[in-house]
Design a protein around this motif. Structure first.
Motif, PDB file in Angstrom:
ATOM      1  N   ILE A  26     -34.496 -16.614 -31.749  1.00  0.00           N
ATOM      2  CA  ILE A  26     -33.198 -16.774 -31.107  1.00  0.00           C
ATOM      3  C   ILE A  26     -33.379 -17.570 -29.821  1.00  0.00           C
ATOM      4  O   ILE A  26     -34.113 -17.147 -28.931  1.00  0.00           O
ATOM      5  N   GLN A  27     -32.689 -18.712 -29.736  1.00  0.00           N
ATOM      6  CA  GLN A  27     -32.835 -19.560 -28.557  1.00  0.00           C
ATOM      7  C   GLN A  27     -31.508 -19.950 -27.915  1.00  0.00           C
ATOM      8  O   GLN A  27     -31.479 -20.322 -26.748  1.00  0.00           O
ATOM      9  N   THR A  28     -30.406 -19.910 -28.661  1.00  0.00           N
ATOM     10  CA  THR A  28     -29.123 -20.355 -28.131  1.00  0.00           C
ATOM     11  C   THR A  28     -28.052 -19.293 -28.384  1.00  0.00           C
ATOM     12  O   THR A  28     -28.283 -18.323 -29.114  1.00  0.00           O
ATOM     13  N   TYR A  29     -26.892 -19.518 -27.818  1.00  0.00           N
ATOM     14  CA  TYR A  29     -25.776 -18.590 -28.013  1.00  0.00           C
ATOM     15  C   TYR A  29     -25.357 -18.510 -29.488  1.00  0.00           C
ATOM     16  O   TYR A  29     -25.188 -17.413 -30.035  1.00  0.00           O
ATOM     17  N   PRO A  30     -25.193 -19.647 -30.182  1.00  0.00           N
ATOM     18  CA  PRO A  30     -24.890 -19.545 -31.615  1.00  0.00           C
ATOM     19  C   PRO A  30     -25.987 -18.835 -32.405  1.00  0.00           C
ATOM     20  O   PRO A  30     -25.685 -18.163 -33.403  1.00  0.00           O
ATOM     21  N   ASP A  31     -27.249 -18.983 -31.987  1.00  0.00           N
ATOM     22  CA  ASP A  31     -28.331 -18.223 -32.629  1.00  0.00           C
ATOM     23  C   ASP A  31     -28.076 -16.723 -32.509  1.00  0.00           C
ATOM     24  O   ASP A  31     -28.309 -15.960 -33.451  1.00  0.00           O
ATOM     25  N   ILE A  32     -27.613 -16.310 -31.334  1.00  0.00           N
ATOM     26  CA  ILE A  32     -27.309 -14.890 -31.120  1.00  0.00           C
ATOM     27  C   ILE A  32     -26.177 -14.452 -32.046  1.00  0.00           C
ATOM     28  O   ILE A  32     -26.241 -13.375 -32.658  1.00  0.00           O
ATOM     29  N   GLY A  33     -25.144 -15.282 -32.160  1.00  0.00           N
ATOM     30  CA  GLY A  33     -24.046 -14.955 -33.065  1.00  0.00           C
ATOM     31  C   GLY A  33     -24.507 -14.835 -34.504  1.00  0.00           C
ATOM     32  O   GLY A  33     -24.074 -13.934 -35.236  1.00  0.00           O
TER      33      GLY A  33
ATOM     34  N   TYR B 104     -16.141 -17.326 -14.286  1.00  0.00           N
ATOM     35  CA  TYR B 104     -17.438 -16.793 -14.709  1.00  0.00           C
ATOM     36  C   TYR B 104     -17.764 -17.142 -16.158  1.00  0.00           C
ATOM     37  O   TYR B 104     -18.444 -16.381 -16.849  1.00  0.00           O
ATOM     38  N   SER B 105     -17.329 -18.309 -16.623  1.00  0.00           N
ATOM     39  CA  SER B 105     -17.537 -18.653 -18.029  1.00  0.00           C
ATOM     40  C   SER B 105     -18.769 -19.536 -18.227  1.00  0.00           C
ATOM     41  O   SER B 105     -18.685 -20.599 -18.827  1.00  0.00           O
ATOM     42  N   GLY B 106     -19.906 -19.104 -17.739  1.00  0.00           N
ATOM     43  CA  GLY B 106     -21.130 -19.892 -17.891  1.00  0.00           C
ATOM     44  C   GLY B 106     -22.080 -19.371 -18.944  1.00  0.00           C
ATOM     45  O   GLY B 106     -23.207 -19.868 -19.066  1.00  0.00           O
ATOM     46  N   HIS B 107     -21.658 -18.406 -19.744  1.00  0.00           N
ATOM     47  CA  HIS B 107     -22.579 -17.730 -20.661  1.00  0.00           C
ATOM     48  C   HIS B 107     -23.144 -18.642 -21.737  1.00  0.00           C
ATOM     49  O   HIS B 107     -24.241 -18.388 -22.243  1.00  0.00           O
ATOM     50  N   ALA B 108     -22.428 -19.691 -22.110  1.00  0.00           N
ATOM     51  CA  ALA B 108     -22.931 -20.595 -23.146  1.00  0.00           C
ATOM     52  C   ALA B 108     -24.245 -21.255 -22.733  1.00  0.00           C
ATOM     53  O   ALA B 108     -25.067 -21.613 -23.576  1.00  0.00           O
ATOM     54  N   VAL B 109     -24.470 -21.405 -21.423  1.00  0.00           N
ATOM     55  CA  VAL B 109     -25.656 -22.098 -20.926  1.00  0.00           C
ATOM     56  C   VAL B 109     -26.748 -21.124 -20.479  1.00  0.00           C
ATOM     57  O   VAL B 109     -27.887 -21.520 -20.265  1.00  0.00           O
ATOM     58  N   PHE B 110     -26.433 -19.847 -20.361  1.00  0.00           N
ATOM     59  CA  PHE B 110     -27.421 -18.883 -19.892  1.00  0.00           C
ATOM     60  C   PHE B 110     -28.696 -18.868 -20.729  1.00  0.00           C
ATOM     61  O   PHE B 110     -29.802 -18.760 -20.171  1.00  0.00           O
ATOM     62  N   PRO B 111     -28.615 -18.954 -22.074  1.00  0.00           N
ATOM     63  CA  PRO B 111     -29.869 -18.990 -22.842  1.00  0.00           C
ATOM     64  C   PRO B 111     -30.762 -20.165 -22.469  1.00  0.00           C
ATOM     65  O   PRO B 111     -31.993 -20.033 -22.475  1.00  0.00           O
ATOM     66  N   ASN B 112     -30.159 -21.317 -22.133  1.00  0.00           N
ATOM     67  CA  ASN B 112     -30.956 -22.471 -21.732  1.00  0.00           C
ATOM     68  C   ASN B 112     -31.636 -22.229 -20.388  1.00  0.00           C
ATOM     69  O   ASN B 112     -32.794 -22.613 -20.187  1.00  0.00           O
ATOM     70  N   ILE B 113     -30.927 -21.619 -19.453  1.00  0.00           N
ATOM     71  CA  ILE B 113     -31.528 -21.293 -18.160  1.00  0.00           C
ATOM     72  C   ILE B 113     -32.657 -20.298 -18.343  1.00  0.00           C
ATOM     73  O   ILE B 113     -33.734 -20.443 -17.747  1.00  0.00           O
ATOM     74  N   TYR B 114     -32.437 -19.315 -19.200  1.00  0.00           N
ATOM     75  CA  TYR B 114     -33.469 -18.310 -19.470  1.00  0.00           C
ATOM     76  C   TYR B 114     -34.729 -18.960 -20.039  1.00  0.00           C
ATOM     77  O   TYR B 114     -35.845 -18.693 -19.583  1.00  0.00           O
ATOM     78  N   SER B 115     -34.555 -19.823 -21.042  1.00  0.00           N
ATOM     79  CA  SER B 115     -35.721 -20.431 -21.699  1.00  0.00           C
ATOM     80  C   SER B 115     -36.413 -21.453 -20.812  1.00  0.00           C
ATOM     81  O   SER B 115     -37.558 -21.819 -21.072  1.00  0.00           O
ATOM     82  N   SER B 116     -35.731 -21.933 -19.764  1.00  0.00           N
ATOM     83  CA  SER B 116     -36.333 -22.940 -18.885  1.00  0.00           C
ATOM     84  C   SER B 116     -37.165 -22.343 -17.761  1.00  0.00           C
ATOM     85  O   SER B 116     -37.823 -23.071 -17.030  1.00  0.00           O
ATOM     86  N   MET B 117     -37.145 -21.014 -17.616  1.00  0.00           N
ATOM     87  CA  MET B 117     -37.796 -20.380 -16.465  1.00  0.00           C
ATOM     88  C   MET B 117     -39.288 -20.165 -16.697  1.00  0.00           C
ATOM     89  O   MET B 117     -39.722 -19.851 -17.808  1.00  0.00           O
ATOM     90  N   LYS B 118     -40.062 -20.326 -15.643  1.00  0.00           N
ATOM     91  CA  LYS B 118     -41.488 -20.009 -15.712  1.00  0.00           C
ATOM     92  C   LYS B 118     -41.699 -18.519 -15.952  1.00  0.00           C
ATOM     93  O   LYS B 118     -42.602 -18.111 -16.679  1.00  0.00           O
ATOM     94  N   LYS B 119     -40.864 -17.719 -15.314  1.00  0.00           N
ATOM     95  CA  LYS B 119     -40.959 -16.259 -15.460  1.00  0.00           C
ATOM     96  C   LYS B 119     -39.602 -15.735 -15.956  1.00  0.00           C
ATOM     97  O   LYS B 119     -38.742 -15.370 -15.160  1.00  0.00           O
ATOM     98  N   PRO B 120     -39.411 -15.688 -17.268  1.00  0.00           N
ATOM     99  CA  PRO B 120     -38.125 -15.228 -17.805  1.00  0.00           C
ATOM    100  C   PRO B 120     -37.757 -13.815 -17.387  1.00  0.00           C
ATOM    101  O   PRO B 120     -36.578 -13.470 -17.403  1.00  0.00           O
TER     102      PRO B 120
END
Length: 477
Positions: free
Chosen positions: A149-156, A285-301
């Motif tokens: 699972i890497q993206t919001y549609p993946d979660i769906g 507060y409608s930024g959830h579509a991009v949150f998975p990308n921010i999560y996967s881009s972090m050195k320390k998730p």
């Protein structure tokens, strides 16, 4: 300044890390191959949205993509992730990306939201911020449930199969399209405030300032959507945080330095118009579509929850501060965008208005591009490769946003509708529902109760907010 997308434009890499590859992964499986190879930036953006959902083995948590099912060596996916991890962001960079996602055009409407809902309506802004931050953490738990699972549609898809993926993708596409409509309205409204006497008679057809500038902004943005490689715009769009801060500073400058002043006014609570305020606050507060990308881009998730808390806190302070300052300055005369109330003879006012106009010009193409790509993917492969067919589709898509913007030129009410319907789905209902499905059997009764409560609250806000926004739009038609 960013229009949410959610919509918002998903390209939020302030450090220039994510180009259209990150944008496209919001909608298509990252492992799927493309049909054409125009540029490395676009290789994943041309992937299919709908994929077979056969299950492999005994894994009940994820309906795998076709390529994952056929793959005999899952280490290829891990190798791909290792390459992604070589360009990851630090905690401060992730916070900047989070702020860029959350703090955008909604900043212009918070004074108007106070007018609609009253001063106590600010409690909604605070409460929705807490709930949205919590559901963002729920998305993190879903992402960690399986490495596929890497993206919001993946979660769906993991939660509800192909129907879940399709539902999430459609909601995200609709939000992106609606954001482009709002971009045109936003730019034309502010240009009209700068040039209120502009008009044109075209073959007996009279165009008022709003109509004239809507057409002009469409003509300006049209060439920017034709290229499939939009990396030349991605770096400009990364200045959303700076644009939002600049507009906020200009507002305070006009109030303090230029001595417009602050005047106490307003009611404590306006129950009749609170539903409109719910939509406007929710849109913030409608930024959830991009949150998975921010999560996967972090050195320390593992620091992602802290990133969300810091980002939401900073944005809440900005939204509240601008809302209070704008409403104290202009009172009941406040318009749906406070930039329209700023005295046009002042330098700070002109700076704020031009920033509000120019910034969406860099966002429009990035926002509409995933929608155009999804339509191109529906074509036969021979036609999908045609650049002229691509230009035709993108031109018709842009012209359709112009028609919608001219038909419903009500920036505040359309945004309230987006916040009530789309944001409640993306930020409250879907994260909680997917979390309950993916993690079922592993949650305490308290966790289940909280998620059900959020779903019910989001559904209630969506119904009453959407009804109120549609009613107000119909009354002003």
């Amino acid at each position: 300044m960013k229009m949410k997308s959610s919509l918002t434009s998903p390209n939020v890499g302030f450090q220039g890390r994510w180009s259209l590859r990150g944008l496209s992964r919001l909608f298509w499986p990252s492992s799927h191959k493309t049909k054409t190879e125009p540029t490395p930036e676009m290789d994943s953006a041309l992937c299919k949205l709908l994929i077979p959902t056969d299950l492999e083995g005994d894994n009940p948590t994820l309906h795998r993509s076709a390529e994952d099912i056929q793959s005999k060596n899952f280490s290829q996916n891990l190798s791909h992730r290792d390459k992604v991890q070589s360009h990851q962001s630090s905690f401060p960079q992730a916070v900047v990306n989070g702020i860029n996602v959350l703090c955008g055009v909604g900043l212009l409407t918070t004074p108007y939201a106070i007018k609609e809902g009253g001063w106590l309506g600010l409690l909604l802004l605070f409460s929705l911020g807490i709930i949205s931050c919590y559901t963002g953490i729920l998305l993190k738990q879903c992402l960690e449930s399986t490495p596929e699972i890497q993206t919001y549609p993946d979660i769906g898809q993991a939660a509800f199969g192909i129907i879940g993926r399709l539902s999430v993708a459609i909601v995200l596409y609709v939000e992106l399209y609606a954001c482009c409509v709002e971009y045109i309205t936003l730019m034309s409204d502010n240009m009209s405030s700068l040039f209120p006497n502009a008009h044109m008679n075209l073959v007996g057809l009279y165009l008022n300032p709003h109509q004239l500038f809507s057409i002009m902004t469409t003509i300006v943005v049209l060439p920017t959507v034709w290229p499939r490689n939009l990396s030349f715009l991605s770096y400009l769009s990364a200045g959303g945080v700076i644009a939002s801060l600049l507009v906020a500073v200009c507002l305070l400058w006009v109030g303090v330095v230029d001595r417009v002043g602050f005047h106490q006014s307003g009611t404590a609570l306006d129950l009749a118009n609170v539903p409109v305020a719910i939509g406007l606050y929710g849109f913030c507060y409608s930024g959830h579509a991009v949150f998975p990308n921010i999560y996967s881009s972090m050195k320390k998730p593992s620091q992602f929850p802290a990133v969300l808390i810091v980002s939401f806190t900073i944005c809440w302070v900005l939204y509240s501060g601008v809302g209070v300052a704008g409403y104290l300055m202009f009172g009941e005369s406040i318009q749906s965008q406070f930039s329209l109330n700023l005295p046009q003879q002042l330098l700070a006012s002109k700076t704020a208005v031009w920033t509000t106009v120019v910034n969406p010009l860099t966002k429009y193409a990035l926002t509409i591009n995933p929608v155009a790509l999804s339509l191109e993917e529906l074509l036969p492969s021979s036609q999908a490769k045609s650049y002229y067919i691509s230009i035709l589709i993108r031109t018709l898509l842009v012209l359709s946003t112009l028609v919608v913007a001219l038909t419903f030129p009500f920036f505040g009410f359309v945004m309230a509708l987006m916040g009530s319907l789309l944001t409640m789905l993306i930020a409250l209902i879907l994260p909680s529902a997917c979390y309950l499905s993916i993690m079922r059997g592993r949650l305490s009764w308290f966790q289940v109760s909280v998620c059900i409560l959020i779903i019910l609250l989001g559904a209630m806000f969506a119904v009453i907010g959407s009804y109120s926004a549609i009613k107000r739009i119909a009354e002003n038609m």
